[in-house]
Each structure stands twice: as C-alpha cells, then as structure tokens.
Design a protein around this motif. Structure first.
Motif, PDB file in Angstrom:
ATOM      1  N   ILE A   1     117.231 -33.091  -7.377  1.00 31.91           N
ATOM      2  CA  ILE A   1     116.400 -32.245  -7.094  1.00 31.91           C
ATOM      3  C   ILE A   1     116.969 -30.815  -6.931  1.00 31.91           C
ATOM      4  CG2 ILE A   1     114.649 -31.729  -5.449  1.00 31.91           C
ATOM      5  CD1 ILE A   1     114.340 -34.433  -4.660  1.00 31.91           C
ATOM      6  N   PHE A   2     116.115 -29.747  -7.487  1.00 33.23           N
ATOM      7  CA  PHE A   2     116.821 -28.339  -7.613  1.00 33.23           C
ATOM      8  C   PHE A   2     115.573 -27.611  -6.929  1.00 33.23           C
ATOM      9  CE2 PHE A   2     119.414 -30.410 -10.544  1.00 33.23           C
ATOM     10  CZ  PHE A   2     120.617 -29.954 -10.480  1.00 33.23           C
ATOM     11  N   PRO A   3     115.862 -27.560  -5.509  1.00 31.96           N
ATOM     12  CA  PRO A   3     114.635 -26.834  -4.798  1.00 31.96           C
ATOM     13  C   PRO A   3     114.694 -25.390  -4.727  1.00 31.96           C
ATOM     14  CG  PRO A   3     116.370 -27.422  -3.322  1.00 31.96           C
ATOM     15  CD  PRO A   3     116.894 -27.880  -4.603  1.00 31.96           C
ATOM     16  N   SER A   4     113.678 -24.518  -4.206  1.00 36.39           N
ATOM     17  CA  SER A   4     113.692 -23.142  -3.760  1.00 36.39           C
ATOM     18  C   SER A   4     113.940 -23.382  -2.218  1.00 36.39           C
ATOM     19  CB  SER A   4     112.330 -22.541  -4.124  1.00 36.39           C
ATOM     20  OG  SER A   4     111.334 -23.155  -3.208  1.00 36.39           O
ATOM     21  N   TYR A   5     113.287 -22.849  -1.435  1.00 31.19           N
ATOM     22  CA  TYR A   5     113.674 -22.368  -0.113  1.00 31.19           C
ATOM     23  C   TYR A   5     112.411 -22.973   0.912  1.00 31.19           C
ATOM     24  CZ  TYR A   5     110.854 -18.285  -1.286  1.00 31.19           C
ATOM     25  OH  TYR A   5     109.963 -17.607  -1.947  1.00 31.19           O
ATOM     26  N   ARG A   6     111.345 -23.585   0.173  1.00 34.50           N
ATOM     27  CA  ARG A   6     110.510 -23.857   1.033  1.00 34.50           C
ATOM     28  C   ARG A   6     110.184 -25.377   1.250  1.00 34.50           C
ATOM     29  NH1 ARG A   6     106.660 -20.224   2.909  1.00 34.50           N
ATOM     30  NH2 ARG A   6     107.114 -19.119   0.940  1.00 34.50           N
ATOM     31  N   GLU A   7     111.393 -26.229   0.626  1.00 34.87           N
ATOM     32  CA  GLU A   7     110.907 -27.669   0.350  1.00 34.87           C
ATOM     33  C   GLU A   7     111.308 -28.322   1.568  1.00 34.87           C
ATOM     34  OE1 GLU A   7     109.398 -25.900  -2.542  1.00 34.87           O
ATOM     35  OE2 GLU A   7     111.543 -25.678  -2.737  1.00 34.87           O
ATOM     36  N   THR A   8     110.964 -28.193   2.745  1.00 32.10           N
ATOM     37  CA  THR A   8     111.263 -28.800   4.045  1.00 32.10           C
ATOM     38  C   THR A   8     110.754 -30.477   3.845  1.00 32.10           C
ATOM     39  OG1 THR A   8     110.977 -27.087   5.173  1.00 32.10           O
ATOM     40  CG2 THR A   8     111.160 -29.171   6.407  1.00 32.10           C
TER      41      THR A   8
ATOM     42  N   GLN B   1     118.213 -40.752 -15.510  1.00 38.14           N
ATOM     43  CA  GLN B   1     118.021 -39.763 -14.444  1.00 38.14           C
ATOM     44  C   GLN B   1     116.766 -38.861 -15.132  1.00 38.14           C
ATOM     45  OE1 GLN B   1     122.274 -39.104 -13.580  1.00 38.14           O
ATOM     46  NE2 GLN B   1     121.474 -39.087 -11.353  1.00 38.14           N
ATOM     47  N   VAL B   2     116.381 -38.054 -14.042  1.00 38.90           N
ATOM     48  CA  VAL B   2     115.431 -36.859 -14.286  1.00 38.90           C
ATOM     49  C   VAL B   2     115.801 -35.824 -13.423  1.00 38.90           C
ATOM     50  CG1 VAL B   2     113.181 -35.967 -14.493  1.00 38.90           C
ATOM     51  CG2 VAL B   2     113.860 -38.496 -15.323  1.00 38.90           C
ATOM     52  N   ALA B   3     116.028 -34.546 -13.724  1.00 37.92           N
ATOM     53  CA  ALA B   3     116.182 -33.306 -12.985  1.00 37.92           C
ATOM     54  C   ALA B   3     114.887 -33.013 -12.485  1.00 37.92           C
ATOM     55  CB  ALA B   3     117.019 -32.348 -13.629  1.00 37.92           C
ATOM     56  N   VAL B   4     114.687 -32.554 -11.370  1.00 37.43           N
ATOM     57  CA  VAL B   4     113.392 -32.080 -10.877  1.00 37.43           C
ATOM     58  C   VAL B   4     113.358 -30.899 -10.197  1.00 37.43           C
ATOM     59  CG1 VAL B   4     111.391 -32.708  -9.440  1.00 37.43           C
ATOM     60  CG2 VAL B   4     112.416 -34.396 -10.585  1.00 37.43           C
ATOM     61  N   THR B   5     112.570 -29.710 -10.770  1.00 33.71           N
ATOM     62  CA  THR B   5     112.836 -28.613  -9.970  1.00 33.71           C
ATOM     63  C   THR B   5     111.496 -28.015  -9.192  1.00 33.71           C
ATOM     64  OG1 THR B   5     113.693 -26.046  -9.976  1.00 33.71           O
ATOM     65  CG2 THR B   5     112.551 -27.310 -12.089  1.00 33.71           C
ATOM     66  N   TYR B   6     111.649 -27.365  -8.099  1.00 37.70           N
ATOM     67  CA  TYR B   6     110.302 -26.705  -7.614  1.00 37.70           C
ATOM     68  C   TYR B   6     110.541 -25.243  -7.568  1.00 37.70           C
ATOM     69  CZ  TYR B   6     109.337 -31.273  -5.519  1.00 37.70           C
ATOM     70  OH  TYR B   6     109.085 -32.804  -5.264  1.00 37.70           O
ATOM     71  N   PHE B   7     109.368 -24.525  -7.535  1.00 39.01           N
ATOM     72  CA  PHE B   7     109.302 -23.081  -7.427  1.00 39.01           C
ATOM     73  C   PHE B   7     107.803 -22.655  -7.234  1.00 39.01           C
ATOM     74  CE2 PHE B   7     109.223 -24.646 -12.017  1.00 39.01           C
ATOM     75  CZ  PHE B   7     108.196 -24.044 -12.510  1.00 39.01           C
ATOM     76  N   GLY B   8     107.413 -21.642  -6.957  1.00 37.10           N
ATOM     77  CA  GLY B   8     106.230 -21.174  -6.765  1.00 37.10           C
ATOM     78  C   GLY B   8     105.390 -20.453  -7.595  1.00 37.10           C
ATOM     79  N   ASP B   9     104.190 -20.034  -7.446  1.00 41.19           N
ATOM     80  CA  ASP B   9     103.430 -19.202  -8.443  1.00 41.19           C
ATOM     81  C   ASP B   9     104.172 -17.876  -8.785  1.00 41.19           C
ATOM     82  OD1 ASP B   9     101.620 -17.494  -6.577  1.00 41.19           O
ATOM     83  OD2 ASP B   9     102.273 -19.493  -5.740  1.00 41.19           O
ATOM     84  N   GLY B  10     104.550 -17.165  -7.932  1.00 42.90           N
ATOM     85  CA  GLY B  10     105.246 -15.992  -8.203  1.00 42.90           C
ATOM     86  C   GLY B  10     106.463 -16.221  -8.989  1.00 42.90           C
ATOM     87  N   ALA B  11     107.221 -17.279  -9.031  1.00 41.90           N
ATOM     88  CA  ALA B  11     108.581 -17.471  -9.560  1.00 41.90           C
ATOM     89  C   ALA B  11     108.155 -17.388 -11.206  1.00 41.90           C
ATOM     90  CB  ALA B  11     109.128 -18.670  -9.277  1.00 41.90           C
ATOM     91  N   THR B  12     106.894 -17.814 -11.490  1.00 37.31           N
ATOM     92  CA  THR B  12     106.703 -17.986 -13.109  1.00 37.31           C
ATOM     93  C   THR B  12     106.755 -16.594 -13.670  1.00 37.31           C
ATOM     94  OG1 THR B  12     104.272 -17.708 -12.641  1.00 37.31           O
ATOM     95  CG2 THR B  12     105.312 -20.032 -12.575  1.00 37.31           C
TER      96      THR B  12
END
Length: 369
Positions: free
Chosen positions: A98-105, A165-176
């Motif tokens: 996983i490659f998260p942003s800063y909100r992925e508690t 394996q799979v890499a998974v990344t999270y980001f917000g709408d603004g990041a797009t």
C-alpha cells in the motif's frame, strides 16, 4: 454552494450513479457488476467490517482530541470515510503493498498498526509512523499525489519479479489535478502495471469543492489512459469491498484499475482547518444521512445479525483501542532537539555542523526567554 455532481453518463463505462450494494437506508440493492465479488461475504464478515469502522471512528476522534490538547502537532480526520478505507483495505492480500496519502488511518488499522503507530508522525517523534516492511505499507505521504508514482514504480518491480502481488495507492479528489497522478496513470497503462489506484472523492480539497477539480465524475478520466475504472458508493462498505476485489482481479490479470469511491469528509481537512468558513451546513446534514456506520448497522439489525450486546462489545473495543493510543502517545520519549542532526550523514559534514550550531544558538535564546 452545492458540490453535488449531477448524474452524467460517460460512454462505455457506466458512470450514471455510483455502484452500490447497500443504500443509505440500510437496504440491500442489486448491482450486476459488484454482486459476483460479494457473493461469499457472510454475516460474520459484515460484522467484522462494522467492528473495524466503529474502532476507526473512535481512534479518529481520539486523534482530534489529542491534537486539541497539545499532544499532536496535527491530525487529518477521516470521519465519514470509514467504509472507503476499511472496505478497500480488508479486500487486499497481506502481501499487497500500500502507498497511502496522509489520511489513511483506517488502512493502518486494517494492516495491524500498533497504538503508537497512529500518532508517532503527527507528534513529530523519531521513527515516523510504523515499519513499512512489517505493514507492507509505505510511509504516510504528505506531498499530494507523489505516492501514486511510487506505487506504479513498485508495481513495475512486481512485474520484473514475476510476482502476483498488487500495489495499491490512495489519494483524494484534489490530487487528481496534480501532474503526478496523471503521469502515474500513463506509466501504469503503458506498462500494464499491477496497480490499483483508489481515489477517495470526499468532495473537498481543503476548501475547494470537487466541482473545481472536475466537471465530470473522476472515474471517467482513467479510461482515457486505457485503465478500466469503476465509480462506487464510498459509504457502502460492502460495495467498496466488492469493487476492490474487482480492481485487484484486474490488476492480477494484467491491467491496472481505478476506483473512485464517492464519500464525504465530515470533519475538517486537518485540525488546522475551519470548514465552517467554506461549507454549507445543509450539505453536511445531507451527507450525515449517508453515514457508512449507520447504514451497515441498520442492515445487520434488520437481518437479525447485530444485537445490542454485540454493538456494546464493539464500542468497548473501540474505547480500549483509543485508550491504548492515548497512552502510547503520552508515554513517548521525545529526543532532544539537537538530535535531529544525528545520523544525517555517515561522516562529519561542515554544512551540517554550521546548521547545528545555528540551531543551538536559537535554542539558547528560547532558554533565556
């Protein structure tokens, strides 16, 4: 100002409405795309997802309290996004990275984070947050969108290793709106990287509404890069779980995948933000009616699965988790300020020595004051 996007059809990818399996009233609904990926989800599994969301919401409120009490420098709340995080993270294999942003508690919770892991970075302590090698999760990323490039790069490594394996990344709408996210999609598509890109569309990029980021559903962008996508009700944990399975299946079969999880940020962007300055209270109430915890609880009570005793047990677990997080935070040993210069270089460095001396003089002025 309303930020609700009118339903719009994007040819060939069916973006009229977010896909879902449980509506905002807690009733099951049919969706031919998602149903096959949720067919084996038992009542016990749904209970476990609810338990995770209850614990997450409690940890999140404790993080806000710790910041308000001066124990943390900052906290990025995730209230309202529990289903998006828990539903997606619980669908992953433990060796997916996983490659998260800063909100992925919630993603940290699903990965087995220890009590101190949630607060260490926000407190500014040594060691950042957690051990990425143990969690199979890269460090939290503050630079908007940068983690999408890291995820695609790691996915290319997976290809070279011949792993599934799979890499998974999270980001917000603004990041797009960031170049990094679009460049990541170019590479992911060109090299058929096994990566899942998860956009948590929480409707606000700090104080900018999602309509400023995109006049059309964000999931519609990915097919332009040659990446299959799905727009999902991000407050429906069962739908998110099923959609993530679909995306993972795509990634393991030779194609990247993109998910837009339509959710809502109920709190501030961070504890340094005041959303009352830019958000209509009526919009907040509208989304309160779509609460991810309430809808799953309604469903499980209607199906005779959730009892008051079980609910009380979940609440007790949540309180215990919050207490442990608070205890870990308050008992952390903060290094001396000058220790920030230790270990920067293997050998002495004159430039660093000058910076250390300047900082030491600055600290002396504080002591005098």
């Amino acid at each position: 100002m309303s930020t609700h996007l009118d339903p719009i059809t994007v040819t060939g990818i069916g973006l009229e409405e977010p896909a879902g399996l449980v509506d905002s009233r807690g009733h099951r609904v049919a969706d031919a795309r998602l149903a096959p990926f949720a067919a084996d989800v038992t009542s016990e599994k749904l209970l476990s997802l609810l338990r995770d969301m209850v614990v997450l919401r409690r940890l999140d409120s404790e993080g806000v309290a710790l910041q308000r009490q001066g124990q943390l420098g900052l906290w990025a709340p995730c209230q309202g996004q529990e289903a998006a995080q828990i539903g997606s993270a619980r669908a992953l294999r433990t060796d997916d990275v996983i490659f998260p942003s800063y909100r992925e508690t919630g993603v940290m919770l699903a990965r087995g984070a220890q009590p101190g892991d949630y607060v260490r970075m926000w407190r500014g302590e040594e060691g950042a947050a957690y051990d990425p090698a143990v969690m199979h999760m890269a460090p939290l990323q503050i630079i908007i969108g940068a983690q999408t490039l890291h995820a695609v790069g790691y996915a290319l490594g997976i290809l070279h290793d011949g792993s599934d394996q799979v890499a998974v990344t999270y980001f917000g709408d603004g990041a797009t709106s960031q170049g990094d996210v679009n460049e990541a999609m170019v590479f992911a598509s060109s090299y058929r990287a096994p990566v899942v890109l998860i956009c948590q569309n929480n409707h606000w990029a700090i104080s900018e509404p999602v309509a400023v980021q995109s006049q059309h559903p964000i999931a519609g962008r990915a097919p332009g890069f040659g990446i299959p996508s799905m727009r999902v009700d991000g407050n429906d944990v069962l739908a998110v779980f099923a959609a993530t399975r679909w995306a993972l299946d795509q990634a393991r079969s030779g194609s990247p995948a993109f998910l837009e999880l339509v959710t809502y940020r109920m709190g501030p962007h961070t504890t340094a933000d005041d959303p009352t300055r830019y958000r209509d209270p009526a919009e907040l109430e509208y989304w309160r009616g779509k609460d991810p915890l309430a809808r799953l609880e309604t469903l499980l009570r209607a199906e005779g699965v959730l009892t008051d005793e079980i609910a009380a047990g979940f609440a007790a677990e949540a309180d215990e988790a919050a207490m442990q997080m608070r205890s870990a935070c308050l008992n952390m040993t903060t290094r001396e300020p000058l220790a920030v210069f230790d270990g920067v270089y293997a050998e002495p460095h004159t430039g660093l020595a000058e910076e250390r001396a300047d900082f030491e003089r600055y600290l002396a002025t504080l002591a005098e004051a």
